[in-house]
Every structure is written in structure tokens, then in C-alpha cells.
Scaffold this motif. Structure first.
Motif, short mmCIF file in Angstrom:
data_model
loop_
_atom_site.label_atom_id
_atom_site.label_comp_id
_atom_site.label_asym_id
_atom_site.label_seq_id
_atom_site.Cartn_x
_atom_site.Cartn_y
_atom_site.Cartn_z
N TYR A 13 5.04 8.78 7.33
CA TYR A 13 3.67 9.51 7.97
C TYR A 13 4.42 9.79 10.37
O TYR A 13 4.33 9.22 10.52
N ASN A 16 6.26 7.13 12.47
CA ASN A 16 5.57 6.19 12.47
C ASN A 16 6.58 4.86 11.50
O ASN A 16 7.51 5.19 10.54
N VAL A 19 5.41 3.54 5.35
CA VAL A 19 4.68 2.18 4.47
C VAL A 19 5.26 2.34 3.75
O VAL A 19 5.19 0.95 2.84
N PRO A 38 -2.38 -5.82 -1.72
CA PRO A 38 -3.26 -6.26 -1.11
C PRO A 38 -3.48 -4.21 -0.92
O PRO A 38 -2.91 -3.43 -0.33
N SER A 39 -5.32 -4.07 0.33
CA SER A 39 -5.14 -3.03 0.49
C SER A 39 -4.43 -2.60 2.11
O SER A 39 -4.21 -2.69 2.60
N GLY A 40 -4.36 -0.95 1.64
CA GLY A 40 -3.15 -0.55 2.82
C GLY A 40 -1.58 -0.96 2.80
O GLY A 40 -1.03 -1.10 3.42
N CYS A 41 -1.45 -1.09 1.23
CA CYS A 41 0.11 -0.91 0.70
C CYS A 41 0.74 -0.49 1.04
O CYS A 41 1.86 -0.28 0.28
N GLY A 42 0.35 1.01 0.35
CA GLY A 42 0.48 1.86 0.14
C GLY A 42 0.48 1.88 -1.23
O GLY A 42 2.00 3.16 -2.04
N LYS A 43 -0.89 1.65 -2.02
CA LYS A 43 0.10 1.82 -3.91
C LYS A 43 -1.06 3.30 -3.79
O LYS A 43 0.45 3.72 -4.65
N SER A 44 -1.46 3.89 -3.48
CA SER A 44 -2.27 5.44 -3.14
C SER A 44 -1.30 6.44 -2.63
O SER A 44 -0.83 7.65 -3.11
N THR A 45 -0.75 5.85 -1.61
CA THR A 45 0.24 7.14 -1.26
C THR A 45 1.41 7.19 -2.30
O THR A 45 1.47 7.52 -2.40
N GLU A 160 -7.84 4.27 -8.85
CA GLU A 160 -8.94 3.11 -9.33
C GLU A 160 -10.21 3.98 -9.37
O GLU A 160 -11.46 4.09 -8.86
N HIS A 193 -7.25 -3.01 -8.18
CA HIS A 193 -8.34 -4.15 -7.05
C HIS A 193 -8.68 -5.12 -7.97
O HIS A 193 -8.87 -6.41 -7.59
#
Ligand SMILES: Nc1ncnc2c1ncn2[C@@H]1O[C@H](COP(=O)(O)OP(=O)(O)OP(=O)(O)O)[C@@H](O)[C@H]1O
Ligand SMILES: [Mg+2]
Lengths: 363, 323
Positions: A13, A16, A19, A38-45, A160, A193
Motif C-alpha cells: 500500500y 509502506n 503486506v 493470524p489477524s493482519g497477515c494479508g489473507k483478505s488482501t 470469513e 479463523h
């Protein structure tokens, strides 16, 4: 031909730190792949990049062999089910499901037929004239899935999808999703998750860690032969127990391990290749037995949880404060809090990792 | 009976009552400022004007001069040429300024909602007229629209001379924006439009920002272009705000007073071309000292606004498939 190929995919992004970096994954036709991490590891991205909702910074995305990086989301042949359902509140269930077809200029009768068929598969025919506001969470989820099915996509993406549902509905929808995958035979990529969803739904699980693919494989393989402490600790509940140990020499293929508190363990097997002096031993709670205090490693019982179908005994090994859990049969006589018990580690099921977390191959 | 009361009972009773009463009255004292102000400036004028609308009264002659004449005021108003003319003016200006307000504000808000930066500056610029005094606005526009020295005529003339093709469509003479009967209503409408378009933009932008982003994402996946998304997602989703904004415009425009009053003077310009009903009511009361008729006009307006608001309500409900 792979249904979905990710080749060296990268996402950053702005300026930065990336990701996602250098990600490679092939998803076969009709395969069900689950993304966990884990949360924030880029799955959704990653999922959104496949869908086309997010630009791909680098690498190639191939859908059924064709490069799709620059294709418009609606031309990729994918359908996505959002965690929030994202149903159009002002349209009826039928209109929601038929919206894509209507935009593509299909005639009314054909749309009605297609929507009717999808509604039948999902058992929501009686809801077609309602607005989303008049539906329960589970019904909304079905409609969201129905909207995806109607378009007959090459790939389904789920982010999810069940996390807003209560536990019993989640189980029910999980079973329906498995049935749906069997009936449609379409490729599915599924972010979750939930351990159970991952283990039961996936043909393969992809474990992510900080934007990298840690390991991909069939659920049982990941569970039994994790390639790293990260994967080993991520799958399974309660977590795999990790013990820091030192090697005290190997005699005829039998590794001697030294633990804290002057205890030692006859490991029985030994790693292939050079033997590091510092190791991490991993053992799942179900592969540990409680034995009389003198017959195993010394441990103090901190807590006993009876879950009805199983009992969890949380202990602390002598010379260490890390929690060490043991799974026992529900009817076994469990130790009491404060007792000092012996612990027997079933080394046939134990794993050894070097201190960087990489699993060692055992002979 | 007195002798039955014990001394103890009679000595505690007054003390308890006193404490109890101050406690009991406190809430009323706290809400009294509103009640008093509302009674004086809200309820009283309402009731008094309703009463007066059935009477003939010259306030200079005192309360004794009130003469009851039943429905005569209403009969007069409903057959009054000037009332109907002013109502015609009001409706003309209300539509000519109100419709474009919304037709411009909605797409404009949609455009602003896509801006990543500078949105608040643009929005602020458009909102500014709304919070500016109408006197200042009317003075500025008087000078802009002035026939001989106004900037607007100067620009039009020079465009006529120098712009090829479309320049010929522009007038070749100075337009008397504020005197010419034909031009007065459009001019006033423009000022009203200009003043409130920013306000409506703010309302619509606020509504658009509450639309969840994932609806647009789902629509993108469904193959909806930006324009289709505007039609199928944005417009239906801002329908409640449209109802609210259109209602406000309706109510405010039908009571239009300040802009034409300051721009054109109290008679509403040449031939009363832009005399609104509110201005006519004001003239009836304060120039002709006919308070009874003025009150009747205001109550007729009240009924008209109420009916139109109800119609507006039904219209939006029908358009939204009644939910
Ligand atoms: N628009 C954005 N701008 C900058 N960084 C972003 C943006 N969107 C996401 N990120 C970052 O990208 C990383 C991955 O986010 P992502 O939503 O893919 O995580 P996730 O694996 O889906 O997590 P979760 O399991 O909590 O849903 C996060 O560190 C997040 O902060
Ligand atoms: Mg996510």
C-alpha cells in the motif's frame, strides 16, 4: 490446468512495507483451499486481489491459465461472499440474486429461472420476495451465497463468511457449504479463523504468516507434519506444547534430551543430518499421558478443564513456567490442582524443531 | 377532629411537606424556561393568529376594535387576485430554484464522495452561502445583476462579442435582470438556488458516506459500472435523505421571503413579478394594517404546505415500494 495461479504475487500500500511478498500458489480445478493465519497477515488482501477489488503490485494472477491482473472484477469469472454479506438492502432477495444477470442484459424469464434454481439449491425459495432486513443472519448468508452461485463463476471466494453466525448455525452452514462444494464442484477459496472449518472444509490448507505462505497441504498433513513451529502451533486446540531442550548425545539412534529442572528424556529417535545442540520439542496434548510421579517428567497441575467430551489438564513442567497441556479421556480420573504428576511423552508422535522454528526430519 | 391530631403528627407534617414540595417542583422549574418561551413566542402567536384569521382588526385601534367576521377573511383570500398571483410567483420560484438544487446537489455530492482530498474545502466553499447573511448576499447580487454596471452583463456582452458560435446565442444588449418583469423571477430563483445548493450537497454527501463500501464492491463484482452503481445503489440508498431534503426545500421555498424582499424591495419588483405569498402576507399586515386577512393567508399557506408535504411523503413511499 490450474484454476487459479498466483505467481510471485506482491502487494504494497503506497510506499509502506509490502503486506504480501513473493507469494506462489496453485489452486487446482474444483479444489477447496482454505486460507488461515493470524489477524493482519494479508489473507483478505490476497482474496481481494484475486477478486480485483485491490490492485496487484507485482507478479501474475492467472485464472484458468489466462493472466487476469488487468481484467475488470466482473470479467474474471469470480464471485465473492463477504463477511458482512453486502446484500443490497433496497432489493428483494430475488433481485439481489439476479442483479448481476440483469446487468448483463439477460432476459427476465431466464433470470427468474436461474435465481429459482439457485434458491432451490440453498432452500430459500420461500424468501425470494423478502427484503434482506426481514431475514435472519443464516438466511442472509444463504442469499449472499446464492448471489454468488447464480453467476456460475469459475472460482468462489469467501472471506470469513460464517464468522457473524452463532455456533450452532455455523456448524449447519459449514455442512451445507461442504455439500454445495460437492454438488457444484467449483473451485473455492475460503478465508477463516475457525480451525474446525479449516480442517473439515479444505482439500488443502494454506497457512499464512506475515504476508508469506508458511505451508500448504492437506489438513491432516499440516496437522501431523507441520514444517515449522508456527504451523504446528497454529493448527490444533489447545495448541501443541513446545519445550526447549538440549541434546545430551545420541546413542545408537536414540537421542537423549535434557530438559529444565535436571530432567532428561529418552527420545527414541534421532534427526537426520547434523544435530543442533539446542532444540524445541513439540508434542500435541493428545499424545501425552499422565503417569505416576516417579515414572515420567515431573509437572505441577495448574488447572483442570472438563469439556464434557474431553478433559484438559494444564500443567507446568519442573524447571519451566510455560504451560503444558494434556488431553485426557472424559471419564479418566483426572489429577487435582496442585498435585505433582508424572508426564509421559509419546515420542513416536513428537516433533523436533531447530531454534529458528524449522522442523527436523526424524529417522 | 382537631383534637384527634396528636401534637407529634402536627409538628412533623409541615416540615415533611416543605421538603417534599421543593423536590416536587424542581423539575418544573428546570423545564420552565422552555415552556415560558415557547408559550410566549410559539403557542401564543399560533393561537392568536388562528383567532385573528376570523376577525377584522386594526392593531392601532386597540383590542376593543376586534370585530368577528367568521370566514370572510378566508373567502376574501381565496378570491383575491393578488393572493393567487403571489402564490403563482411562489410556486414558480420554488420549482425553478428547488428542482435544480437537488438535481445538481445529488450528482455533485456523488462526485465529492469520490474525492480523496480537497473534499472539505470544496464543500466548505459551497456551504458558505448558506451561513452568510441574506442581506449581504442580496446586496452582492444586486450589484452583480445591476443593468449598467453589473459584472454579469459585462461578461455576457464580452462573450457575445468574442466567443465564436455560441456567443451569438447570448444577448446583444444589456439585460435588466432586476427590473424586467420577464427576468425577475429567474434571477431570484438563481440566487435562491445558489444559496441552498451547498446545504443540500452537505445533506446528500452525509447520506452517501453512510453507504457501506462493500455494497459498491459487491456491485463491481456483479458488473455494475460507476453510473449503474449510482443508479442502483447510491440513489436508492439516499432515498430517506432525499425525502428529508426535498421536504425542507418545499417548506422553506414556499415561505420564501428574504431574498426577493431585499433584492427587489417590499413590493416584489416591477409588476410584483417576484412578490411571494410570504411577502404579500407581510404587506397585507404591515402596509394595509389588515391583520385578520394576513393571518388567514398564513393559515391557507399552512394548509398548502401540509398537503404538499403529505403528497411528498406518499410519493417517496410509493417510489420505494413501501417499506
Ligand atoms: N488500505 C490499506 N492501506 C494500508 N494498509 C492496509 C490497507 N488495508 C489493509 N492494510 C494492511 O494490510 C495488512 C493485511 O490486512 P488484511 O485485511 O489482508 O489482513 P487479514 O489477514 O485479512 O486479517 P484478519 O484475519 O484480521 O481479517 C494489515 O497489516 C493491514 O493493516
Ligand atoms: Mg480479513
Amino acid at each position: 490446468m490450474a484454476s487459479l495461479s498466483l505467481r510471485n504475487i506482491k502487494k504494497a500500500y503506497g510506499n509502506n512495507a509490502p503486506v504480501i511478498e513473493g507469494l506462489n500458489l496453485e489452486v487446482g480445478k474444483g479444489e477447496f483451499v482454505v486460507f488461515v493465519g493470524p489477524s493482519g497477515c494479508g489473507k483478505s488482501t490476497l482474496l481481494r486481489m484475486i477478486a480485483g477489488l485491490e490492485d496487484i503490485t507485482g507478479g501474475d494472477l492467472l485464472i484458468e491459465g489466462e493472466r487476469a491482473n488487468e481484467l475488470h472484477p466482473s470479467e474474471r469469472g469470480i464471485a465473492m461472499v463477504f463477511q458482512s454479506y453486502a446484500l443490497y438492502p433496497h432489493m428483494t432477495v430475488g433481485e439481489n440474486m439476479g442483479f448481476a444477470l440483469r446487468l448483463s442484459g439477460m432476459d427476465k424469464r431466464a433470470i427468474k429461472e436461474a435465481v429459482g434454481r439457485a434458491a432451490e439449491v440453498l432452500r430459500i425459495t420461500h424468501l425470494l420476495d423478502r427484503k434482506p432486513a426481514a431475514l435472519s443472519g443464516g438466511q442472509r448468508q444463504r442469499v449472499a451465497i446464492g448471489r454468488a452461485i447464480v453467476r456460475q463463476p469459475k472460482v468462489f471466494l469467501f472471506d470469513e463468511p460464517l464468522s457473524n453466525l452463532d455456533a450452532s448455525l455455523r456448524v449447519q452452514m459449514r455442512i451445507e457449504l461442504a455439500r454445495l462444494h460437492r454438488e457444484l464442484g467449483t473451485t473455492m477459496v475460503y478465508v477463516t479463523h475457525d480451525q474446525v472449518e479449516a480442517m473439515t472444509l479444505g482439500d488443502r490448507i494454506a497457512v499464512f504468516n506475515a504476508g508469506k505462505l508458511e505451508q500448504v497441504g492437506p489438513p491432516i498433513q499440516l496437522y501431523r507434519e507441520p514444517r515449522s513451529t508456527f504451523v504446528a502451533g497454529f493448527l490444533g486446540s489447545p495448541k501443541m506444547n513446545f519445550l526447549d531442550v538440549e541434546t545430551a548425545g545420541a546413542v545408537a539412534g536414540n537421542l537423549q534430551l535434557k530438559l529444565g529442572g535436571n530432567q532428561s528424556l529418552d527420545f527414541g529417535r534421532t534427526p537426520v543430518g547434523t544435530l543442533p545442540s539446542q532444540l524445541t520439542l513439540g508434542i500435541r496434548p493428545e499424545h501425552v499421558r499422565v503417569v505416576p510421579a516417579a515414572a515420567g517428567l515431573q509437572a505441577r497441575v495448574d488447572m483442570v478443564e472438563n469439556l464434557g467430551d474431553t478433559q484438559l489438564v494444564h500443567t507446568a513442567l519442573a524447571g519451566s513456567e510455560a504451560s503444558f497441556s494434556i488431553r485426557m479421556a472424559p471419564d479418566a480420573i483426572s489429577p487435582r490442582v496442585g498435585d505433582v504428576v508424572g508426564i509421559h511423552i509419546d515420542s513416536a508422535n513428537a516433533l523436533l524443531f531447530d531454534r529458528t522454528g524449522r522442523a527436523l526430519e526424524l529417522a | 377532629m382537631e383534637s384527634v391530631l396528636s401534637p407529634a403528627a402536627s409538628s412533623t407534617a409541615p416540615r415533611r411537606r416543605k421538603r417534599f414540595q421543593s423536590w416536587k417542583w424542581a423539575p418544573y422549574i428546570f423545564i420552565s424556561p422552555f415552556v415560558i418561551i415557547f408559550a410566549i413566542f410559539g403557542a401564543f402567536p399560533l393561537i392568536f393568529s388562528a383567532t385573528l384569521s376570523f376577525a377584522q382588526w386594526d392593531p392601532a385601534a386597540g383590542f376593543g376594535a376586534i370585530k368577528w367576521i367568521q370566514l370572510d377573511n378566508y373567502k376574501f383570500v381565496l378570491t383575491d387576485r393578488w393572493f393567487w398571483k403571489s402564490l403563482g410567483n411562489t410556486v414558480y420560484i420554488a420549482l425553478a430554484s428547488g428542482l435544480p438544487q437537488h438535481l445538481v446537489a445529488i450528482p455533485f455530492a456523488a462526485f465529492l464522495s469520490t474525492l480523496l482530498r480537497g473534499r472539505n474545502i470544496v464543500l466548505g466553499a459551497y456551504f458558505l452561502p448558506f451561513i452568510t447573511s441574506s442581506v449581504a448576499i442580496s446586496l452582492i447580487f444586486s450589484s452583480l445583476f445591476s443593468k449598467d454596471f453589473g459584472a454579469i452583463n459585462a461578461i455576457l456582452m464580452s462573450l457575445h462579442d468574442h466567443l465564436p458560435l455560441i456567443g451569438q446565442l447570448l444577448p446583444d444588449h444589456k439585460v435588466d435582470w432586476l427590473q424586467n418583469t420577464e427576468m425577475v423571477k429567474p434571477t431570484v430563483s438563481f440566487v435562491v438556488f445558489w444559496r441552498y445548493v451547498g446545504w443540500n450537497t452537505v445533506l446528500y454527501l452525509a447520506a452517501m458516506q453512510t453507504i457501506p463500501e462493500d455494497l459498491y464492491e459487491a456491485a463491481t463484482l456483479d458488473g455494475a459500472s460507476i453510473t449503474r452503481q449510482f443508479w442502483h445503489i447510491t440513489l436508492p440508498m439516499i432515498r430517506p435523505m432525499m425525502f428529508f431534503a426535498v421536504s425542507l426545500t418545499l417548506i422553506n421555498n414556499l415561505q420564501l421571503f428574504e431574498e426577493p424582499f431585499i433584492l427587489l424591495g417590499d413590493n416584489g419588483g416591477t409588476g410584483q413579478a417576484a412578490m411571494t405569498t410570504a411577502m404579500y402576507m407581510y404587506r397585507t399586515a404591515f402596509y394595509f394594517s389588515d391583520f385578520g386577512t394576513a393571518c388567514a393567508i398564513s393559515w391557507v399557506m399552512f394548509v398548502i404546505i401540509a398537503v404538499l408535504s403529505y403528497g411528498n411523503n406518499r410519493l417517496f413511499k410509493l417510489a420505494g415500494g413501501e417499506d
